[in-house]
Design a protein around this motif. Structure first.
Motif, PDB file in Angstrom:
ATOM      1  N   CYS A  61       0.880  -1.292   0.047  1.00  0.00           N
ATOM      2  CA  CYS A  61       0.133   0.056  -0.079  1.00  0.00           C
ATOM      3  C   CYS A  61       0.889   1.319   0.171  1.00  0.00           C
ATOM      4  CB  CYS A  61      -0.825   0.041   1.153  1.00  0.00           C
ATOM      5  SG  CYS A  61      -0.253   0.334   2.714  1.00  0.00           S
ATOM      6  N   GLY A  62       1.929   1.346   0.496  1.00  0.00           N
ATOM      7  CA  GLY A  62       2.911   2.367   0.576  1.00  0.00           C
ATOM      8  C   GLY A  62       2.568   3.397   1.575  1.00  0.00           C
ATOM      9  N   GLY A  63       1.772   2.713   2.752  1.00  0.00           N
ATOM     10  CA  GLY A  63       1.821   3.812   3.919  1.00  0.00           C
ATOM     11  C   GLY A  63       0.260   3.743   4.435  1.00  0.00           C
TER      12      GLY A  63
ATOM     13  N   CYS B 213      -1.032   2.020   7.276  1.00  0.00           N
ATOM     14  CA  CYS B 213      -0.075   0.809   7.260  1.00  0.00           C
ATOM     15  C   CYS B 213       1.536   1.223   7.422  1.00  0.00           C
ATOM     16  CB  CYS B 213      -0.354   0.058   6.200  1.00  0.00           C
ATOM     17  SG  CYS B 213       0.729  -1.477   5.850  1.00  0.00           S
TER      18      CYS B 213
ATOM     19  N   CYS C 204       4.473  -2.071   5.768  1.00  0.00           N
ATOM     20  CA  CYS C 204       5.177  -2.470   4.668  1.00  0.00           C
ATOM     21  C   CYS C 204       6.342  -1.693   4.018  1.00  0.00           C
ATOM     22  CB  CYS C 204       4.115  -2.743   3.589  1.00  0.00           C
ATOM     23  SG  CYS C 204       3.396  -0.746   3.348  1.00  0.00           S
TER      24      CYS C 204
ATOM     25  N   CYS D  62      -3.036  -5.326   2.545  1.00  0.00           N
ATOM     26  CA  CYS D  62      -1.641  -4.981   1.981  1.00  0.00           C
ATOM     27  C   CYS D  62      -0.797  -6.295   2.102  1.00  0.00           C
ATOM     28  CB  CYS D  62      -1.042  -3.955   2.556  1.00  0.00           C
ATOM     29  SG  CYS D  62       0.677  -3.546   2.312  1.00  0.00           S
TER      30      CYS D  62
ATOM     31  N   TYR E 283      -6.662  -4.897   8.564  1.00  0.00           N
ATOM     32  CA  TYR E 283      -6.936  -4.474   6.937  1.00  0.00           C
ATOM     33  C   TYR E 283      -8.312  -4.176   6.727  1.00  0.00           C
ATOM     34  CZ  TYR E 283      -1.732  -4.344   6.395  1.00  0.00           C
ATOM     35  OH  TYR E 283      -0.523  -3.957   6.578  1.00  0.00           O
TER      36      TYR E 283
HETATM   37 ZN   LIG Z   1       1.151  -1.386   3.474  1.00  0.00          ZN
END
Ligand SMILES: [Zn+2]
Length: 393
Positions: A233-235, A256, A259, A360, A381
């Protein structure tokens, strides 16, 4: 002479034997009944060929060809190797004329149908539509989950991350089965046809996880929902309402922090003016000279909502979702990026890979590494959801 006592004993033994016999047979019937109920096949229907005019069909061993409309057996045989085409009245299997637009091919043995050189599990249905034909594979849901899990994740990953993902894959598939129940098939998938090379493609750890979680899906307020997932997800995961207008609490997006060490957390891509212009032109947007690309807005997950492409003559507005799809989801890995036009190059710096909604996957990997269970991962999630058994499973 048999003494009266012996008679009584033997009578008692006979009665006890009868009771034991009845008890055993009754229970074994119950067990069998329960077993067959629990193991009742739950088929997902996947369109494996669509709108083709010719197929090569091979069946190893015994088979039956059944008219899907009347349920009549049209043909029985052993070891078929033929072509499939359509004719005015129906479907033509070599020289076997089947006067119907829909028929089932049921092989006796699993994995004995080979179409255009590829092995398929389960049964297949041939559907005639005017001059073309489609093939629908009926496959047990659990087998399907085994097949896609191999492709969608890595069997080396921690068990709890695999359990979480397998439940998500099953939920998504089951959602499609419900959504498309009135249609001829539940899913189409180009990648699907690459998956089913047979059991050789499966992996032991994933199969074990699928078996251990058999029939488990995620529900929200007792209902199945589309459990989307993506690589990284990139955050912050995204809100499904922004992408597909699906407005439910489990898909509103969460922070998140898991990751960051994913290989896809950051991405970088440099495209030439021509590459971007050509891709946009194929999508119907003609641009002479890209002077700049401006970001018009971002959502709470920092993904871009809309972009403005500044041309010499006119400006053009495009949604980030369309921009990504037009240039290719593996070229623009996410809609969370910065963009600069530097002379002839267009430089993208972004975070994450995928649409960003739901689980994610790399976040799940690192959560499991840190000791979180699959239940905690799914709860994180998809807030407010429960793990349930598929009804009647
Ligand atoms: Zn993530």
């Amino acid at each position: 002479m048999v003494s009266p006592l012996k008679k009584i004993i033997s009578y008692k033994l006979w009665v006890i034997s009868l009771i034991v016999f009845l008890f055993l047979t009754h229970n074994s019937a119950l067990i069998t009944q329960h077993h067959s109920f629990a193991q009742a096949p739950r088929y997902i229907r996947v369109a494996i060929f669509q709108d083709v005019s010719y197929l090569r069909l091979k069946i190893k061993g015994s088979y039956e060809i059944i008219d899907s409309t009347s349920n009549k057996v049209l043909n029985r045989g052993k070891n078929l190797n033929t072509t499939v085409t359509v004719y005015s009245q129906g479907l033509l299997l070599g020289n076997i004329r089947c006067n119907t637009n829909k028929l089932f091919i049921k092989p006796y043995y699993a994995e004995s149908i080979i179409i255009n050189g590829r092995v398929f599990r389960g049964d297949v249905q041939l559907i005639k539509d005017n001059t073309k034909l489609s093939v629908i594979n009926y496959i047990d849901l659990e087998d399907y989950v085994k097949g896609i899990s191999v492709r969608e994740t890595s069997h080396y990953w921690p068990i709890d991350s695999l359990k979480a993902q397998v439940i998500v894959f099953r939920t998504f598939a089951f959602y499609k089965m419900q959504e498309n129940a009135q249609k001829d098939f539940d899913l189409t998938s180009d990648v699907y046809s690459q998956l089913y090379g047979g059991r050789a493609a499966e992996r032991y750890r994933i199969n074990k996880v699928v078996d251990e979680t058999a029939g488990l899906v995620l529900t929200y307020q007792g209902k199945i929902f589309p459990a989307f997932y993506h690589a990284t997800c990139g955050g912050h995961t995204d809100d499904a309402v922004l992408l597909w207008n699906i407005d439910i609490p489990p898909l509103k997006g969460v922070v998140c922090n898991f990751c960051q060490d994913s290989p896809h957390f950051k991405w970088h891509n440099v495209l030439s003016q021509e590459e971007v212009k050509d891709a946009l032109a194929k999508g119907g947007l003609r641009i002479e000279n890209i002077k700049d690309i401006l970001i018009l807005g971002r959502d709470k997950s920092n993904r871009i909502t809309d972009l403005k492409i500044v041309d010499d003559k006119k400006d053009m507005k495009i949604s980030a979702k369309d921009f990504r799809n037009t240039l290719g989801p593996n070229v623009i890995k996410s809609t969370n990026f910065q963009v600069k036009v530097i002379d002839h190059d267009i430089v993208f710096e972004g975070f994450g890979w995928g649409h960003g909604v739901g689980l994610c996957q790399w976040g799940a990997y690192f959560m499991a590494k840190q000791g979180y269970t699959y239940k905690q991962i799914l709860g994180y999630y998809y807030p407010g959801t429960q793990i349930s058994s598929i009804p009647n499973c």
